[in-house]
Enzyme design. Structure first.
Site, PDB file in Angstrom:
ATOM      1  N   GLY A   1       6.357  -2.118   3.569  1.00 55.96           N
ATOM      2  CA  GLY A   1       7.228  -1.446   4.535  1.00 55.96           C
ATOM      3  C   GLY A   1       6.651  -1.403   5.932  1.00 55.96           C
ATOM      4  O   GLY A   1       7.340  -1.711   6.891  1.00 55.96           O
TER       5      GLY A   1
ATOM      6  N   ASN B   1     -10.384   4.095  -3.760  1.00 52.77           N
ATOM      7  CA  ASN B   1     -10.499   2.805  -4.453  1.00 52.77           C
ATOM      8  C   ASN B   1     -10.932   1.753  -3.435  1.00 52.77           C
ATOM      9  O   ASN B   1     -10.089   1.157  -2.764  1.00 52.77           O
ATOM     10  CB  ASN B   1      -9.179   2.419  -5.106  1.00 52.77           C
ATOM     11  CG  ASN B   1      -9.296   1.119  -5.895  1.00 52.77           C
ATOM     12  OD1 ASN B   1     -10.389   0.532  -5.996  1.00 52.77           O
ATOM     13  ND2 ASN B   1      -8.193   0.674  -6.457  1.00 52.77           N
TER      14      ASN B   1
ATOM     15  N   GLU C   1      -3.530   2.398   8.212  1.00 52.49           N
ATOM     16  CA  GLU C   1      -3.217   2.007   9.581  1.00 52.49           C
ATOM     17  C   GLU C   1      -4.422   1.710  10.458  1.00 52.49           C
ATOM     18  O   GLU C   1      -4.356   0.857  11.344  1.00 52.49           O
ATOM     19  CB  GLU C   1      -2.352   3.103  10.222  1.00 52.49           C
ATOM     20  CG  GLU C   1      -0.934   2.957   9.745  1.00 52.49           C
ATOM     21  CD  GLU C   1      -0.147   4.240   9.730  1.00 52.49           C
ATOM     22  OE1 GLU C   1       0.810   4.339  10.499  1.00 52.49           O
ATOM     23  OE2 GLU C   1      -0.474   5.146   8.934  1.00 52.49           O
TER      24      GLU C   1
END
Lengths: 175, 329, 741
Positions: free
Chosen positions: C239, C627, C701
């Site tokens: 997205g 992770n 981001e």
């Protein structure tokens, strides 16, 4: 010879081998292979990303070669062997390329992954394809990954190549 | 994509008969241009005639050392054929610089020659485009024309012929074999694609009821230095901003024969005869390469957004000639 | 707040639990969903950008095979607008309803929706719809086609920058622009809507980053109680902000499904997806820096303008990171907004800040050159060791470690700062660097965890996994707290019937969801412990506090009982725990931000004007990466996207009529495999327990911030050309001092 022009709305019968099984399809003339796979045969693994051969998400094998299923009429596939991502794993066992993608996290959203994998498998099965990193990157450039997992995809392909080569060597040693 | 009928041609004769019976029909081989443009409503065939069953495969060396290539040989097969890799490395390199693995697996030799322009205004049915709709005007000339032609354009059209393969065919020298109702005829590849002039919708010399059945490459140059250099924004899977295909035969550093063609900058595959003439007999050095580049671009007419293509094409020529020299045995 | 200090699973590389489904084609994305009786929608886009739709000719389209109906402005139900509130969770991307009026505000705006039995039939009929427009010629072209500045929508200042500028010995003043960019997630926008029952329920499958926002907005628009709307999004083909908030295709599709009494699925064709579902807007930024001769920043002015559309207001706040970027007493930022005839923009990965950091970090590089300083040294000289914007300490800031560590791995010290001085064959090597930063935020969140009779666990949260690996980190968190292996933990996300979870946006999902999942896990363990110490339990009579949780069992004084055994003894199918979490008072004590550094090597071949990014070395500090396998992937992917932003990506609007001419994946160039450089990404490990018990901030981001300026700075080093306009295309370099023509 008498020509018989079929009307535009005539449904065509197409016989092909899909993931190893013979299949007979009734399709309209303009049916695109990608749409037939997804909508008619319910094989949703082959993705639609652009519908114009610009992204590679729809990559399948036709007679062993990687092609864009979005730029192929189903009617053109008469007698051909088509393999999709669903036909890659054997007996529930991931293909070595799939396994390498898992281990190397060679994806994020996963939407391009079936196409990436189908291209990678075709590349690794091509005995004439160059194997250096630059050649692999170029050969894979028809498969966009907007998440940008390119480094991991390349690592997965290199790893799968080693795995497949060592398998081949082991089989070669067996009587 | 509007509905169309579909027929498989099982012989050249039927293929031609289908076309004659339905003038708005279209042949399909690889499908990479036709289906792309049909989905955009740019092409609207009433019937698609699948010619993949025709006996137009195969690559064979002729007695006169020329190489005949069937129209349906895919770009991928052609690029990897030993005779092409050995004798026509420019062709192999040009093909591999184009499109993607998948598209090269689908696209055919004749289809590549017949591919349509990538001009965004041609591909948008709401835009004015003389090529798509004669007389409607050209939105590219006053619009965003970064990707357009600096050579061979007209006031009606500045759309680029996008093929890489055709750059090599132009440089090598190629004859096309066409099949029509009267049987076969041959045409020089150099005469096949038309300049847009006032009739940009007429792109080539193929008759409505003809199809390309084979191409034949001129005998290879030997010994040969060759280079195909494609300049573009991203590193792969993109049409050229400028490309240059070069072949040189050298004798003790002196240029014997020279072939030079450009892609990405012209309205048709662009052979640079004047530049070639300047090279012959000269020492294969930068000065000669630069003069050749000047000659090749002398007639260039840049548009509002693509003056850089003139620079880029010059650079591509000079570097391709240098690389051809370096690659000479 | 407990801290997970020595984790066994969190912080360790973990292959994705949803990986096998994705890699075998079994994962069902919204585009893959099919339901019985489903119809296909295909929108008809406006072919002009500015004017009025005068007439639609539909007869030919209606007569096409398979066509069921065509919706348009004279054939569309009366609906209500969404209140469009971020706070109340019903924000949409474009508040105007589809077909609401006859005005055309942008190219690609829907003028009709064709509904047919098959996709092919819907597309064919859509091509037969004829529209007649009244074109208007006072089109408002893109920001970068003119010099209009727009209205001021926001500003910030501290100190007195103007006084500082008046006395500053060194001043840098330049303007930077960024072309509009398209997210192009590979799964296009898609809606499958179905209505059920006489007291109607609306079920919507959508490829979305925010199921609850879409649910709430649909409830308002269709005037339904929220509990009668369900939004489902199990797998999302990425997205990058494009799918945060609902776009009009979803409303049109749901309306069609209600009208026709059948499910309708609309998959946007790529061209329309790029025209009508948002983009990073174009921006123009002026940066003025004042410094003393030693490089201490005396003042910063950052004035920005971004585009929005004529139907909605999206502000891309370019100056967002500037006030806290450097130790500087006098800072002013101003944001302007210009409405143009383009589709409505929306947030795109690191919205605003990534644009602002391009300008700021380019300007800092230019200032370093003017001062004859190493750009790295200039950044360290102005290091903000507390947040100068809020005057608070950072919760954890390791930017200096990032800068020095990445410089070391990159070999920055070997750089010859003279332009064009580093060569290899035909190529000139350029080095550049920039800082990266992104705020760390959290939202309220709820979760549920069940311990089941077979010893497996289920964790459920109404957030989404957009490809960042949310499924896996939720499983890791539960595994960490229960000792049950990740493979035995089912995770359910992406349904509004689950406890309310956050948007997948702003790099907030990890820090938002995991504390709620942890609370729910503890609550479920509490329920299990209550049973175990109760009558007839394995630990009857024990003090509950004496029970430990180990490897899927409760343990006390040498006695061990597995979760499954405990449930079996009491004939229980499962126990369930609920949890919620929200940011608290820590916001008043600390500022939370992530930081990093990028070092870039470009190769410039002036003989053929070829520019490529060859190598990127990055160090990123996001606290703890839950992770690291997926986290590093996020940064590497952001580097790829940053190369697109830096060198390739530009939506091309024809300035004559504001029509978008490259809405496809061939003419809008995103990086391909061959563009990927060698990358070396280091994730620091400084858990930020002031932020949450896992010590994790977000990673989606930050990696994108700083890449484009690092490239531009390297390009200057290689070419001598300072490019202040993105993307840096070939033609912008042709007048560089070192070109050979």
């Amino acid at each position: 010879m008498q020509m018989s022009l079929s009307p535009p709305d005539a449904t065509l019968t197409v016989r092909l081998i899909l993931n190893g099984e013979p299949v007979t399809l009734e399709v309209p003339p303009q049916a695109i292979l990608l749409d037939v796979l997804r909508d008619q045969l319910h094989l949703g693994g082959t993705k639609k990303g652009c519908d114009h051969g610009q992204c590679g998400a729809c990559t399948v094998h036709v007679d062993g070669r990687a092609v864009n299923a979005c730029l192929r009429l189903a009617a053109m596939c008469e007698g051909q062997a088509i393999t999709t991502i669903e036909g890659l794993a054997e007996k529930g066992q991931l293909h070595p390329v799939q396994e390498a993608f898992l281990v190397h996290d060679a994806y994020q959203c996963g939407y391009c992954s079936p196409g990436q994998i189908m291209s990678a498998v075709a590349l690794l099965e091509d005995p004439e394809a160059a194997t250096d990193d630059a050649a692999v990157r170029d050969a894979m450039s028809g498969n966009l990954c907007r998440c940008g997992a390119y480094r991991n995809i390349q690592a997965a392909i290199a790893d799968a190549r080693r795995h497949l080569e060592s398998n081949a060597q082991q089989q070669g040693r067996q009587p | 994509m509007k509905p169309f009928a579909f027929s498989r041609a099982d012989s050249l004769e039927t293929a031609v008969e289908y076309r004659q019976a339905e003038p708005n029909s279209a042949f399909v081989a690889g499908g990479t241009t036709l289906l792309d443009l049909t989905k955009l409503d740019v092409m609207r065939p009433s019937r698609v005639i699948d010619i993949n069953a025709l006996p137009l495969e195969g690559i064979e060396r002729l007695g006169d050392d020329r190489l005949r290539i069937g129209a349906l040989v895919t770009n991928a097969e052609l690029a990897r054929h030993p005779a092409v890799r050995e004798d026509y490395p420019l062709l192999a390199r040009a093909i591999l610089a184009g499109a993607s693995t998948q598209v090269r697996n689908m696209a055919t030799t004749a289809g590549n020659i017949m591919q349509r322009t990538r001009c965004p205004y041609f591909r948008d049915v709401a835009a004015a485009c003389n090529k798509r709709q004669p007389g409607s005007g050209c939105d590219a000339i006053g619009g965003i024309n970064r990707m357009h032609a600096v050579l061979g354009g007209s006031e009606a059209c500045v759309a680029v012929h996008p093929s890489d393969m055709c750059v090599a065919l132009a440089a090598i020298g190629t004859t096309l074999t066409l099949h029509g109702p009267q049987g076969e005829r041959e045409i020089d590849f150099a005469d096949f694609h038309r300049l847009p002039g006032t009739t940009p919708h007429l792109e080539h010399m193929l008759g409505d009821d003809e199809l390309i059945v084979a191409i034949t490459l001129d005998p290879p140059l030997r010994p040969l230095g060759t280079a195909y250099l494609k300049l573009r924004d991203r590193a792969s899977y993109e049409f050229a901003l400028a490309s240059a295909g070069a072949m040189l035969s050298l004798d003790d550093g002196m240029i014997g024969e020279a072939r030079l063609a450009l892609g990405g900058v012209a309205t048709r595959p662009w052979r640079c005869h004047e530049a070639e003439a300047l090279l012959v007999g000269r020492r294969a050095e930068e000065a000669a390469f630069t003069q050749a580049a000047d000659a090749a671009l002398a007639e260039a007419q840049p548009l509002s957004h693509n003056a850089f293509k003139v620079v880029l094409a010059r650079q591509a020529i000079v570097r391709a000639l240098r690389d051809a020299r370096e690659g000479h045995p | 707040m407990s801290e997970i200090n020595d984790p066994a699973i969190v912080g360790h590389q973990t292959p994705r639990i949803d990986g096998e489904d994705k890699l075998t084609g079994r994962a069902t994305y919204t585009t893959d969903w099919q339901v019985t009786g489903m119809l296909h929608g295909y929108p008809v886009p406006a072919t002009i950008a500015h004017g009025t739709l005068e007439a639609l000719e539909l007869d030919e389209a209606r007569a096409m095979p398979g066509v069921v109906d065509i919706l348009h402005h004279r054939h569309f139900p009366e609906l209500q607008r969404s209140p469009n509130s971020m706070k109340h969770g019903d924000q949409v991307s474009e508040v105007r309803l589809p077909f609401e009026d006859e005005r055309i505000y942008y190219h690609g705006q829907y003028i009709a929706l064709v509904v047919a039995e098959t996709f092919d039939q819907a597309r064919a009929a859509a091509l037969c719809v004829r529209a007649r427009y009244r074109r208007e010629h006072d089109v408002r072209p893109g920001l970068l086609s003119g010099d209009a500045e727009g209205e001021t929508v926001d500003d910030y200042s501290r100190g007195d920058p103007d006084i500082a500028f008046a006395s500053a010995p060194v001043i840098h003043d330049a303007t930077y622009t960024i072309a509009p960019e398209s997210h192009v997630p590979l799964e296009p926008h898609v809606t499958l809507a179905e209505w059920h029952g006489s007291e109607p329920r609306l079920i919507v499958h959508e490829s979305t980053q925010g199921i609850f926002y879409e649910r709430n907005a649909l409830a308002r628009i269709f005037d339904l109680p929220a509990e009668r709307v369900e939004v489902i999004s199990h797998y999302i083909g990425s997205g990058f902000g494009n799918k945060l908030f609902m776009w009009p295709h979803a409303v049109a599709t749901a309306a069609a499904a209600r009208l026709l009494g059948r499910p309708v699925k609309t998959v946007l064709p790529r061209q329309q997806d790029m025209m009508s579902t948002g983009q990073r807007p174009a921006s123009r930024q002026r940066i003025r820096l004042a410094a003393d001769p030693d490089g201490r920043l005396m003042a910063i002015h950052h004035d920005s303008t971004s585009e929005t559309s004529l139907v909605d207001r999206h502000v891309d706040a370019c100056g967002g990171a500037t006030p806290s970027a450097y130790a500087c007493d006098n800072v002013a930022t101003r944001q302007r907004l210009l409405a143009v005839n383009h589709g409505t923009p929306c947030p795109m990965r690191a919205p605003g800040e990534v644009s602002g950091i391009f300008a700021l970090e380019s300007a800092i590089d230019e200032l370093a050159l003017e001062l004859d300083m190493d750009p790295l040294a200039l950044r360290l000289r102005n290091y903000a060791d507390h947040d100068p914007q809020r005057d608070l300490p950072w919760s954890s800031k390791q930017l200096d470690v990032c800068l020095k560590g990445a410089a070391e791995r990159f070999g920055w010290a070997a750089r010859d700062p003279r332009i064009g001085a580093m060569r290899k064959g035909d190529e000139i090597i350029g080095y550049g660097m920039a800082s990266a930063t992104w705020f760390a935020g959290r939202q309220p969140c709820e979760a549920r965890v069940e311990i089941r009779a077979d010893g497996s666990l289920l964790a459920a949260c109404g957030t989404q996994d957009i490809g960042t690996g949310t499924y896996t980190i939720v499983a890791q968190a539960v595994a960490e707290l229960t000792g049950v292996p990740v493979a035995s933990i089912d995770v359910r996300l992406g349904e509004t019937s689950l406890p309310a979870g956050p948007l997948s946006g702003g790099s907030m999902t990890t820090a938002t969801a995991l504390p709620a999942v942890a609370a729910a896990t503890r609550d479920a363990l509490d329920a299990l412990q209550e049973i175990a110490v109760g009558p007839g339990g394995h630990f009857a009579g024990h003090d509950r506090a004496s029970l430990e949780v180990k490897e899927g069992a409760l343990v006390a004084k040498g006695q061990r009982a597995g979760f499954a055994e405990i449930l079996a003894r009491h004939r229980l199918g499962s126990v369930s725990g609920k949890g919620s979490a929200a940011p608290g008072g820590e916001r008043r004590q600390y500022s939370f931000r992530s930081f990093g550094a990028h070092f870039v090597e470009v190769r410039w071949d002036p003989g053929i004007s070829r520019l490529r990014v060859a190598r990127v070395v990055s160090s990123i500090d996001v606290g703890r990466a839950v992770n690291p396998l997926a986290a590093r992937n996020q940064v590497e992917g952001a580097i790829a996207m940053g190369i697109g932003m830096g060198l390739l990506e530009r939506l091309e609007y024809d300035p004559r009529d504001a029509r978008l001419i490259n809405a496809n994946l061939a003419d809008y160039r995103v990086p391909v495999h061959a563009d990927m450089p060698d990358v070396d990404v280091e994730l620091l490990d400084y858990p930020d327990f002031r932020f949450n018990e896992f010590g994790a901030r977000g990673i989606g981001e930050i990696g994108l911030t700083g890449i484009a300026p690092a490239i531009a700075n390297a390009v200057h080093h290689a070419t001598g050309k300072r490019v202040r306009d993105l993307p840096i295309t070939i033609e912008t370099l042709l007048d560089s001092p070192l070109i050979m023509t």
